[in-house]
Scaffold this motif. Structure first.
Motif, PDB file in Angstrom:
ATOM      1  N   UNK A   6       0.828  -1.201   0.000  1.00 32.07           N
ATOM      2  CA  UNK A   6       0.000   0.000   0.000  1.00 32.07           C
ATOM      3  C   UNK A   6       0.865   1.254   0.000  1.00 32.07           C
ATOM      4  N   UNK A   7       1.883   1.250   0.833  1.00 33.91           N
ATOM      5  CA  UNK A   7       2.760   2.408   0.927  1.00 33.91           C
ATOM      6  C   UNK A   7       3.472   2.657  -0.400  1.00 33.91           C
ATOM      7  N   UNK A   8       3.992   1.605  -0.982  1.00 34.86           N
ATOM      8  CA  UNK A   8       4.685   1.752  -2.264  1.00 34.86           C
ATOM      9  C   UNK A   8       3.751   2.342  -3.322  1.00 34.86           C
ATOM     10  N   UNK A   9       2.492   1.873  -3.348  1.00 33.02           N
ATOM     11  CA  UNK A   9       1.523   2.391  -4.305  1.00 33.02           C
ATOM     12  C   UNK A   9       1.310   3.884  -4.122  1.00 33.02           C
ATOM     13  N   UNK A  10       1.114   4.304  -2.872  1.00 32.89           N
ATOM     14  CA  UNK A  10       0.879   5.725  -2.606  1.00 32.89           C
ATOM     15  C   UNK A  10       2.106   6.569  -2.914  1.00 32.89           C
ATOM     16  N   UNK A  11       3.274   6.086  -2.532  1.00 29.13           N
ATOM     17  CA  UNK A  11       4.497   6.864  -2.750  1.00 29.13           C
ATOM     18  C   UNK A  11       4.805   6.986  -4.244  1.00 29.13           C
ATOM     19  N   UNK A 105       6.130  11.178  18.715  1.00 26.28           N
ATOM     20  CA  UNK A 105       6.378  10.962  20.141  1.00 26.28           C
ATOM     21  C   UNK A 105       7.871  10.767  20.382  1.00 26.28           C
ATOM     22  N   UNK A 106       8.371  11.370  21.441  1.00 23.84           N
ATOM     23  CA  UNK A 106       9.774  11.170  21.822  1.00 23.84           C
ATOM     24  C   UNK A 106       9.910  10.086  22.885  1.00 23.84           C
ATOM     25  N   UNK A 107       8.791   9.507  23.310  1.00 18.93           N
ATOM     26  CA  UNK A 107       8.844   8.501  24.375  1.00 18.93           C
ATOM     27  C   UNK A 107       8.331   7.133  23.937  1.00 18.93           C
ATOM     28  N   UNK A 108       7.582   7.076  22.858  1.00 18.19           N
ATOM     29  CA  UNK A 108       6.973   5.832  22.407  1.00 18.19           C
ATOM     30  C   UNK A 108       7.636   5.394  21.104  1.00 18.19           C
ATOM     31  N   UNK A 109       7.945   4.104  21.011  1.00 20.76           N
ATOM     32  CA  UNK A 109       8.409   3.522  19.748  1.00 20.76           C
ATOM     33  C   UNK A 109       7.243   2.750  19.138  1.00 20.76           C
ATOM     34  N   UNK A 110       7.173   2.755  17.816  1.00 17.29           N
ATOM     35  CA  UNK A 110       5.997   2.252  17.119  1.00 17.29           C
ATOM     36  C   UNK A 110       6.292   0.953  16.375  1.00 17.29           C
ATOM     37  N   UNK A 111       5.360  -0.016  16.433  1.00 21.59           N
ATOM     38  CA  UNK A 111       5.525  -1.217  15.613  1.00 21.59           C
ATOM     39  C   UNK A 111       5.652  -0.837  14.141  1.00 21.59           C
ATOM     40  N   UNK A 112       6.363  -1.653  13.396  1.00 21.91           N
ATOM     41  CA  UNK A 112       6.641  -1.331  11.997  1.00 21.91           C
ATOM     42  C   UNK A 112       5.374  -1.092  11.191  1.00 21.91           C
ATOM     43  N   UNK A 113       4.364  -1.944  11.375  1.00 25.55           N
ATOM     44  CA  UNK A 113       3.159  -1.786  10.561  1.00 25.55           C
ATOM     45  C   UNK A 113       2.458  -0.468  10.866  1.00 25.55           C
ATOM     46  N   UNK A 114       2.509  -0.029  12.111  1.00 26.17           N
ATOM     47  CA  UNK A 114       1.908   1.255  12.481  1.00 26.17           C
ATOM     48  C   UNK A 114       2.724   2.397  11.883  1.00 26.17           C
ATOM     49  N   UNK A 115       4.043   2.329  12.020  1.00 26.60           N
ATOM     50  CA  UNK A 115       4.910   3.388  11.495  1.00 26.60           C
ATOM     51  C   UNK A 115       4.777   3.518   9.982  1.00 26.60           C
ATOM     52  N   UNK A 116       4.826   2.392   9.282  1.00 29.09           N
ATOM     53  CA  UNK A 116       4.700   2.451   7.821  1.00 29.09           C
ATOM     54  C   UNK A 116       3.291   2.906   7.447  1.00 29.09           C
ATOM     55  N   UNK A 117       2.317   2.577   8.286  1.00 36.19           N
ATOM     56  CA  UNK A 117       0.958   3.080   8.064  1.00 36.19           C
ATOM     57  C   UNK A 117       0.892   4.594   8.136  1.00 36.19           C
ATOM     58  N   UNK A 143      -9.659   0.736  -3.056  1.00 34.32           N
ATOM     59  CA  UNK A 143      -9.112  -0.139  -2.018  1.00 34.32           C
ATOM     60  C   UNK A 143      -7.984   0.562  -1.273  1.00 34.32           C
ATOM     61  N   UNK A 144      -7.164   1.317  -1.998  1.00 31.22           N
ATOM     62  CA  UNK A 144      -6.066   2.037  -1.367  1.00 31.22           C
ATOM     63  C   UNK A 144      -6.589   3.163  -0.490  1.00 31.22           C
ATOM     64  N   UNK A 145      -7.568   3.928  -0.983  1.00 33.48           N
ATOM     65  CA  UNK A 145      -8.083   5.034  -0.173  1.00 33.48           C
ATOM     66  C   UNK A 145      -8.903   4.515   1.013  1.00 33.48           C
ATOM     67  N   UNK A 146      -9.549   3.365   0.863  1.00 26.69           N
ATOM     68  CA  UNK A 146     -10.242   2.774   2.018  1.00 26.69           C
ATOM     69  C   UNK A 146      -9.248   2.350   3.090  1.00 26.69           C
TER      70      UNK A 146
END
Length: 200
Positions: A6-11, A105-117, A143-146
């Motif tokens: 999805x990310x590749x498509x949008x980028x 956030x400077x205190x929270x690290x994000x799972x990869x799927x959330x960050x790439x999202x 599908x991408x915009x949903x």
């Protein structure tokens, strides 16, 4: 849902759009208040570099996220930055790492799927910004915009959107018969009717 696909498509859609800009476009206003197209593209390129750093285990330094120098050929500089992020997300380990995203956030690290999202959502929206500025269509399927809408609806509204230079402005009421893309935009404070044309 394959977030990297999805990310590749949008980028890649943003790369296609930015490629259409010519020297007469770089100083045009964009839906990002106070930002010209040149500044928007520099910001987008900087985000690609920042996310690439985070995907490699870095990203804590805000300097990693600063707007990129785009020089005499912003389109080429942007294309190269976009591939930096796409390639970083594709590397082994990129989906199992926790990401440091200091602008969120400077205190929270994000799972990869959330960050790439976050990166995906940002570039769906900024793709629309570029398309609107240039007066051309954004070519992303429903599908991408949903999928982008699912991420947009997780972004908190409230006081954080009222500070100077917020990541997103307060949500707007959606228009009747709103498409998934319209709902993405309004949930993040953008009007689907935005136009660079001066009011008459």
């Amino acid at each position: 849902m394959d977030i990297r696909k999805l990310d590749r498509t949008a980028v890649l859609e943003t790369v296609r759009l930015v490629r259409q800009a010519d020297p007469t476009h770089w100083d045009l206003p964009t839906p990002c208040a106070g930002w010209t197209l040149r500044r928007l593209v520099a910001h987008m390129a900087g985000q690609h570099h920042g996310f690439a750093a985070a995907a490699a285990g870095g990203g804590a330094d805000l300097a990693d996220w600063r707007p990129a120098e785009t020089g005499d050929d912003p389109s080429a500089a942007y294309r190269d930055a976009a591939w930096t992020a796409i390639d970083a997300f594709a590397r082994s380990g990129a989906l199992t790492r926790e990401y440091t995203l200091p602008e969120i956030s400077t205190t929270v690290r994000f799972p990869a799927t959330v960050a790439i999202g976050f990166h995906f959502l940002d570039h769906v929206v900024h793709g629309w910004d570029v398309a609107r500025t240039l007066g051309v269509p954004l070519e992303l399927d429903e599908a991408t915009t949903e999928a982008a809408l699912a991420f947009a609806l997780r972004v908190p509204d409230g006081e954080r959107r009222l500070v100077p230079d917020p990541l997103f402005r307060p949500a707007l009421p959606p228009p009747p018969g709103a498409s998934p893309l319209d709902l993405v935009l309004t949930s993040l404070g953008r009007s689907p009717d935005w136009s660079a044309a001066p009011a008459r």
